[in-house]
Design a protein around this motif. Structure first.
Motif, short mmCIF file in Angstrom:
data_model
loop_
_atom_site.label_atom_id
_atom_site.label_comp_id
_atom_site.label_asym_id
_atom_site.label_seq_id
_atom_site.Cartn_x
_atom_site.Cartn_y
_atom_site.Cartn_z
N SER A 189 0.84 -1.27 -0.02
CA SER A 189 -0.02 -0.02 0.07
C SER A 189 0.72 1.35 0.00
CB SER A 189 -0.86 -0.16 1.15
OG SER A 189 -1.81 -1.15 1.13
N GLY A 190 1.86 1.14 0.66
CA GLY A 190 2.99 2.39 0.75
C GLY A 190 3.47 2.58 -0.60
N VAL A 191 4.00 1.82 -1.17
CA VAL A 191 4.62 1.71 -2.61
C VAL A 191 3.45 2.22 -3.48
CG1 VAL A 191 5.45 0.51 -4.51
CG2 VAL A 191 6.19 -0.16 -2.28
N LYS A 192 2.49 1.94 -3.53
CA LYS A 192 1.23 2.18 -4.34
C LYS A 192 1.05 3.78 -3.99
CE LYS A 192 -3.33 1.63 -5.83
NZ LYS A 192 -4.70 0.46 -5.66
N VAL A 193 0.76 4.13 -2.81
CA VAL A 193 0.40 5.78 -2.42
C VAL A 193 1.70 6.65 -3.03
CG1 VAL A 193 0.05 7.16 -0.45
CG2 VAL A 193 -1.12 5.03 -0.67
N LYS A 194 2.85 6.35 -2.66
CA LYS A 194 4.05 7.06 -3.05
C LYS A 194 4.11 7.05 -4.48
CE LYS A 194 6.74 6.00 1.28
NZ LYS A 194 7.91 5.31 1.78
N SER A 195 3.76 5.97 -5.20
CA SER A 195 3.82 6.21 -6.83
C SER A 195 2.93 7.20 -7.22
CB SER A 195 3.66 4.76 -7.26
OG SER A 195 4.59 4.00 -6.82
N GLU A 196 1.69 7.11 -6.53
CA GLU A 196 0.39 8.13 -7.15
C GLU A 196 0.77 9.43 -6.71
OE1 GLU A 196 -2.86 6.50 -4.80
OE2 GLU A 196 -3.34 5.08 -6.34
N PHE A 197 1.41 9.72 -5.59
CA PHE A 197 1.95 11.21 -5.45
C PHE A 197 3.41 11.37 -5.82
CE2 PHE A 197 -1.43 10.37 -2.57
CZ PHE A 197 -2.35 11.50 -2.54
N ASN A 198 3.66 10.66 -6.72
CA ASN A 198 5.05 10.84 -7.32
C ASN A 198 6.35 11.15 -6.20
OD1 ASN A 198 4.30 10.84 -10.09
ND2 ASN A 198 3.67 12.94 -9.91
N GLN A 199 6.20 10.44 -5.19
CA GLN A 199 7.22 10.52 -3.94
C GLN A 199 7.79 9.08 -3.97
OE1 GLN A 199 5.03 11.49 -0.49
NE2 GLN A 199 4.63 13.45 -1.06
N PHE A 200 7.87 8.26 -5.01
CA PHE A 200 8.48 6.80 -4.75
C PHE A 200 9.97 7.01 -4.96
CE2 PHE A 200 9.70 2.94 -6.91
CZ PHE A 200 9.74 2.03 -6.14
N ASP A 201 10.65 6.31 -3.88
CA ASP A 201 12.15 6.48 -4.18
C ASP A 201 12.70 5.06 -4.42
OD1 ASP A 201 14.79 6.61 -3.54
OD2 ASP A 201 14.82 7.02 -1.59
N PRO A 202 13.05 4.87 -5.77
CA PRO A 202 13.52 3.68 -6.22
C PRO A 202 14.71 2.92 -5.20
CG PRO A 202 13.69 5.05 -7.94
CD PRO A 202 13.62 5.96 -6.73
N GLU A 203 15.36 3.65 -4.33
CA GLU A 203 16.42 3.04 -3.57
C GLU A 203 15.64 2.24 -2.36
OE1 GLU A 203 19.75 2.69 -4.07
OE2 GLU A 203 19.31 3.87 -5.84
N GLN A 204 14.56 3.00 -2.02
CA GLN A 204 13.64 2.25 -0.87
C GLN A 204 13.06 1.03 -1.01
OE1 GLN A 204 13.70 3.46 2.16
NE2 GLN A 204 12.39 1.60 2.72
N ILE A 205 12.86 0.80 -2.37
CA ILE A 205 12.24 -0.76 -3.00
C ILE A 205 13.03 -1.78 -2.43
CG2 ILE A 205 13.16 -1.01 -5.24
CD1 ILE A 205 9.69 -1.31 -4.52
N PHE A 206 14.44 -1.77 -2.46
CA PHE A 206 15.17 -2.77 -1.90
C PHE A 206 15.24 -3.26 -0.61
CE2 PHE A 206 17.43 -0.99 -5.73
CZ PHE A 206 17.36 -2.10 -6.57
N PRO A 207 14.90 -2.69 0.21
CA PRO A 207 14.77 -3.05 1.66
C PRO A 207 13.30 -3.64 1.70
CG PRO A 207 15.15 -0.75 1.85
CD PRO A 207 15.59 -1.29 0.43
N ASP A 208 12.54 -2.96 1.25
CA ASP A 208 11.04 -3.20 1.22
C ASP A 208 10.90 -4.59 0.70
OD1 ASP A 208 10.23 -0.89 2.37
OD2 ASP A 208 9.32 0.08 0.66
N MET A 209 11.45 -4.93 -0.59
CA MET A 209 11.41 -6.12 -1.20
C MET A 209 12.10 -7.44 -0.13
SD MET A 209 9.57 -5.93 -3.54
CE MET A 209 8.62 -4.45 -2.67
N ASP A 210 12.94 -6.98 0.37
CA ASP A 210 13.75 -7.83 1.40
C ASP A 210 12.81 -8.21 2.46
OD1 ASP A 210 16.04 -7.96 -0.29
OD2 ASP A 210 17.14 -6.40 1.21
#
Length: 288
Positions: free
Chosen positions: A84-105
């Motif tokens: 949900s956090g990734v989706k919301v951040k993407s919708e508001f153009n606040q998505f940080d590609p670097e943050q995806i790796f610890p989230d996926m881990d």
């Protein structure tokens, strides 16, 4: 068949085509010279026993589904929150590609945990056709992994002290089931308490036997009923909560399948400088 007595479960078919489960014991008959001239068979109807075993299995499945729900709720919540956090951040153009790796881990870690719980429950449900050399600590670990979430939800502290971790020649899942039934019974009694809730699992060896003690601080069992707690269908719980089969099946498993003994008694003990009163159920198993 030879000269040895044989015992096993069979199904007899009556003239009315009814299937009746029986425990059949066959003994060789010998003459004065020691030669076999025939066999004597004695069959005991075990329909009621099979019915109880079936009901116990259904009750166990119900408990297990509840435990799975407990154990899966937290990791599923973590995965849902991250997604949900990734989706919301993407919708508001606040998505940080670097943050995806610890989230996926974190998601991978949670899915591995879910996979492990599936393996634990599947291994528990698998029926062993032959006895195995089993390690007591592994048996206790498996039992606790299945009931852990319900213990946490009820604020119950489980203290394990295995002074002897010897090998047993037994059906592993049957001993796990016997211990789970006792733990669930203790948990149900502790739910009535508002203060500190404790369960102790201890084991020690003496005179070529292994003693497993499961103790709680739920104030003990009434003297009027303590001699009846291993009877089938005996329960002091509300009909929706208790079936009266759990401790009965623990008794059946220990005495008939594991060739051991089981008993219950009230006790008083000291823990962390405080006196407690409860019940202790002791399982005694031969080490040979």
């Amino acid at each position: 068949m030879g000269e040895l007595d044989k015992m096993g479960e069979w199904t007899f078919i009556t003239k009315k085509n009814q299937h009746v489960p029986v425990l059949l014991k066959v003994k060789a008959l010998k003459d004065k010279k020691g030669e076999i001239y025939g066999y004597l068979g004695i069959a005991r109807d075990i329909t009621q026993q099979k019915l109880l075993e079936s009901q116990a299995k259904l009750a166990s499945m119900g408990e297990m589904i509840g435990n799975i729900a407990h154990q899966w709720r937290q990791p599923l919540s973590v995965i849902s929150t991250i997604a949900s956090g990734v989706k919301v951040k993407s919708e508001f153009n606040q998505f940080d590609p670097e943050q995806i790796f610890p989230d996926m881990d974190t998601i991978i870690q949670q899915t591995q945990y879910l996979s492990k719980t599936i393996d634990d429950f599947r291994n528990f449900l698998r029926e062993s056709k032959e006895k195995e050399s089993i390690n007591l600590s592994k048996v206790v670990e498996t039992a606790l992994s299945i009931v852990q979430s319900s213990m946490i939800d009820n604020n119950i502290t489980v203290v394990v002290n295995l002074k002897n971790n010897g090998l047993l020649h037994a059906f592993p899942n049957q001993l796990v089931q016997a211990i789970i039934n006792i733990l669930n019974n203790a948990k149900d009694e502790l739910e009535k308490k508002s203060d500190q809730k404790l369960i102790f699992i201890e084991a020690y060896a003496k005179d070529n036997h292994l003693f497993i003690e499961i103790k709680d601080n739920a104030f003990g069992i009434s003297n009027e009923i303590i001699s009846r707690i291993f009877e089938p269908y005996f329960t002091t719980k509300h009909q929706k909560q208790g079936t009266g089969i759990g401790l009965y099946m623990s008794n059946e498993i220990v005495t008939k399948h594991l060739k051991g003994e089981i008993k219950a008694q009230n006790c008083k003990f000291k823990f962390n400088n405080k006196m407690h009163k409860g019940a202790v159920i002791t399982i005694t198993l031969p080490l040979n």
